[in-house]
Design a protein around this motif. Structure first.
Motif, short mmCIF file in Angstrom:
data_model
loop_
_atom_site.label_atom_id
_atom_site.label_comp_id
_atom_site.label_asym_id
_atom_site.label_seq_id
_atom_site.Cartn_x
_atom_site.Cartn_y
_atom_site.Cartn_z
N TYR A 1 -4.04 8.15 3.01
CA TYR A 1 -3.96 8.37 1.13
C TYR A 1 -5.70 9.01 0.90
O TYR A 1 -4.85 9.84 -0.28
CB TYR A 1 -3.29 6.84 1.38
CG TYR A 1 -2.17 6.90 0.76
CD1 TYR A 1 -0.86 7.55 1.18
CD2 TYR A 1 -1.73 5.41 1.84
CE1 TYR A 1 -0.17 7.17 1.49
CE2 TYR A 1 -0.11 5.58 2.21
CZ TYR A 1 0.59 5.80 2.12
OH TYR A 1 2.17 5.53 2.63
N ASN A 2 -6.49 8.49 2.11
CA ASN A 2 -7.54 8.61 0.85
C ASN A 2 -8.08 10.19 1.29
O ASN A 2 -8.24 10.90 0.49
CB ASN A 2 -8.77 8.28 1.69
CG ASN A 2 -8.80 7.08 1.12
OD1 ASN A 2 -8.26 6.01 0.09
ND2 ASN A 2 -9.24 5.79 2.22
N GLU B 1 -5.61 12.07 -1.45
CA GLU B 1 -6.05 11.36 -2.99
C GLU B 1 -7.51 13.15 -3.01
O GLU B 1 -7.39 13.44 -4.06
CB GLU B 1 -6.73 10.02 -3.05
CG GLU B 1 -7.15 10.30 -4.24
CD GLU B 1 -7.35 8.95 -4.51
OE1 GLU B 1 -6.80 8.39 -5.34
OE2 GLU B 1 -7.97 7.73 -3.55
N PHE C 1 1.02 -1.30 -0.07
CA PHE C 1 -0.26 -0.12 -0.11
C PHE C 1 1.52 1.61 -0.16
O PHE C 1 0.75 2.23 -0.39
CB PHE C 1 -0.33 -0.04 1.18
CG PHE C 1 -2.35 -0.82 0.62
CD1 PHE C 1 -3.47 -0.08 0.74
CD2 PHE C 1 -2.67 -2.20 0.98
CE1 PHE C 1 -4.71 -1.06 0.30
CE2 PHE C 1 -3.56 -2.78 1.10
CZ PHE C 1 -4.99 -1.97 0.27
N GLN D 1 -1.07 2.59 -13.09
CA GLN D 1 -1.34 1.88 -12.79
C GLN D 1 -1.29 0.75 -14.15
O GLN D 1 -0.80 -0.73 -13.31
CB GLN D 1 -2.16 1.96 -12.42
CG GLN D 1 -3.04 2.66 -10.99
CD GLN D 1 -4.57 3.21 -11.79
OE1 GLN D 1 -4.88 3.42 -10.42
NE2 GLN D 1 -5.33 3.67 -12.62
N TYR E 1 1.01 4.17 -2.98
CA TYR E 1 0.28 5.40 -3.43
C TYR E 1 1.44 6.28 -2.53
O TYR E 1 0.71 7.85 -3.06
CB TYR E 1 -0.75 5.67 -1.79
CG TYR E 1 -1.80 5.25 -2.45
CD1 TYR E 1 -2.84 5.90 -3.09
CD2 TYR E 1 -2.57 3.57 -1.77
CE1 TYR E 1 -4.09 5.73 -3.41
CE2 TYR E 1 -4.09 3.04 -2.98
CZ TYR E 1 -4.42 4.31 -3.19
OH TYR E 1 -6.51 3.94 -4.06
N MET F 1 -4.92 3.14 4.97
CA MET F 1 -5.36 3.79 3.73
C MET F 1 -6.08 5.58 4.36
O MET F 1 -6.29 6.45 3.54
CB MET F 1 -6.54 3.58 3.55
CG MET F 1 -5.64 2.49 2.23
SD MET F 1 -4.60 2.55 1.03
CE MET F 1 -5.67 4.61 -0.08
N TYR G 1 1.54 6.93 -6.35
CA TYR G 1 0.44 7.51 -6.52
C TYR G 1 -0.09 9.17 -6.17
O TYR G 1 0.15 10.01 -7.03
CB TYR G 1 -0.98 6.69 -5.66
CG TYR G 1 -1.66 6.96 -6.53
CD1 TYR G 1 -2.63 6.78 -7.60
CD2 TYR G 1 -3.16 7.99 -6.19
CE1 TYR G 1 -3.80 6.61 -7.74
CE2 TYR G 1 -4.24 7.92 -6.84
CZ TYR G 1 -4.67 7.41 -7.62
OH TYR G 1 -6.29 7.38 -8.03
N LEU G 2 0.09 9.63 -4.97
CA LEU G 2 0.14 10.60 -4.84
C LEU G 2 1.68 11.88 -5.42
O LEU G 2 0.80 12.71 -5.67
CB LEU G 2 0.17 10.79 -3.04
CG LEU G 2 -1.44 10.19 -2.57
CD1 LEU G 2 -1.33 10.09 -1.58
CD2 LEU G 2 -2.33 10.88 -2.90
N LYS H 1 -12.61 8.55 -9.53
CA LYS H 1 -11.83 7.42 -8.47
C LYS H 1 -12.66 6.50 -8.97
O LYS H 1 -11.76 5.36 -8.93
CB LYS H 1 -12.25 7.55 -7.22
CG LYS H 1 -11.61 6.20 -6.77
CD LYS H 1 -9.86 6.18 -6.45
CE LYS H 1 -9.25 5.50 -5.26
NZ LYS H 1 -7.87 5.35 -5.44
#
Length: 209
Positions: free
Chosen positions: A121-122, A125, A56, A93, A60, A118, A63-64, A155
């Protein structure tokens, strides 16, 4: 040498989490696939949860990082920003398809462990998506919409191919690991941006200065 062993363990974990699920994979399975003993896995990651946390975090953080880089350029236009961000996130991805599959599948189970991993991270995002949508509406680039609903839609578009690839094949006749998937799917996401988010709005340059 140690780096190679660690990478072998990570690759084994991603492969087995992807094919068997987190709960269906044991440390012994991972060790056997990586051709190491269980104590070596414990040395690097302590336990199976440590490997899931690594998956994770690794996914992320990158990703972030993409979101942060693109959001820094939002002043050039919200629509262009969301298009660039969408393209780069989709490419990331696709380049990490097995890891994306693992992360999204485990997220869908909504376990306490995943919620704890998460939570930060959530929020990050959501922040970037929300700010882009709000600025796009303020600058008259986007039609007025419910921002939370837009976040859910975008998303969902980003996650869906990696959560349910077989259904995607039924609808679009292509799998995410196939050669032309990325460009084909990106074109559909751009259509969503143009036709749902923007709805043909013409923006005057001074509106975003």
């Amino acid at each position: 040498m140690k780096k190679n062993i660690k990478e072998a363990i990570i690759e084994a974990a991603i492969k087995l989490f992807n094919s068997n699920g987190y709960s269906g994979t044991s440390i012994r399975d991972i060790a056997g696939y990586a051709n190491v003993n269980s104590a070596t896995v414990a040395y690097y990651f302590e336990n199976k949860l440590g490997l899931l946390e690594y998956c994770f975090t690794h996914f992320y953080e990158q990703y972030l990082g993409i979101m942060e880089e693109e959001y820094a350029l939002v002043g050039l236009g919200a629509k262009d920003c969301v298009k660039r961000m969408t393209a780069k996130l989709l490419h990331y991805q696709c380049d990490n398809i097995h890891l994306a599959n693992v992360v999204y599948r485990e997220m869908s189970l909504d376990s306490q462990i995943v919620r704890e991993i998460m939570s930060t991270y959530n929020l990050k995002e959501k922040y970037y998506f929300q700010k882009i949508f709000e600025k796009g509406m303020e600058w008259k680039e986007f039609q007025p919409h419910s921002v939370p609903y837009l976040i859910i839609q975008l998303k969902g578009l980003l996650m869906m191919p990696f959560m349910n690839s077989h259904y995607l094949r039924e609808v679009m006749y292509i799998f995410p690991n196939e050669r032309f998937f990325e460009q084909k799917y990106l074109n559909e996401m751009y259509n969503w941006i143009e036709n749902t988010l923007c709805n043909g709005v013409v923006v005057k340059k001074e509106a975003i200065l």
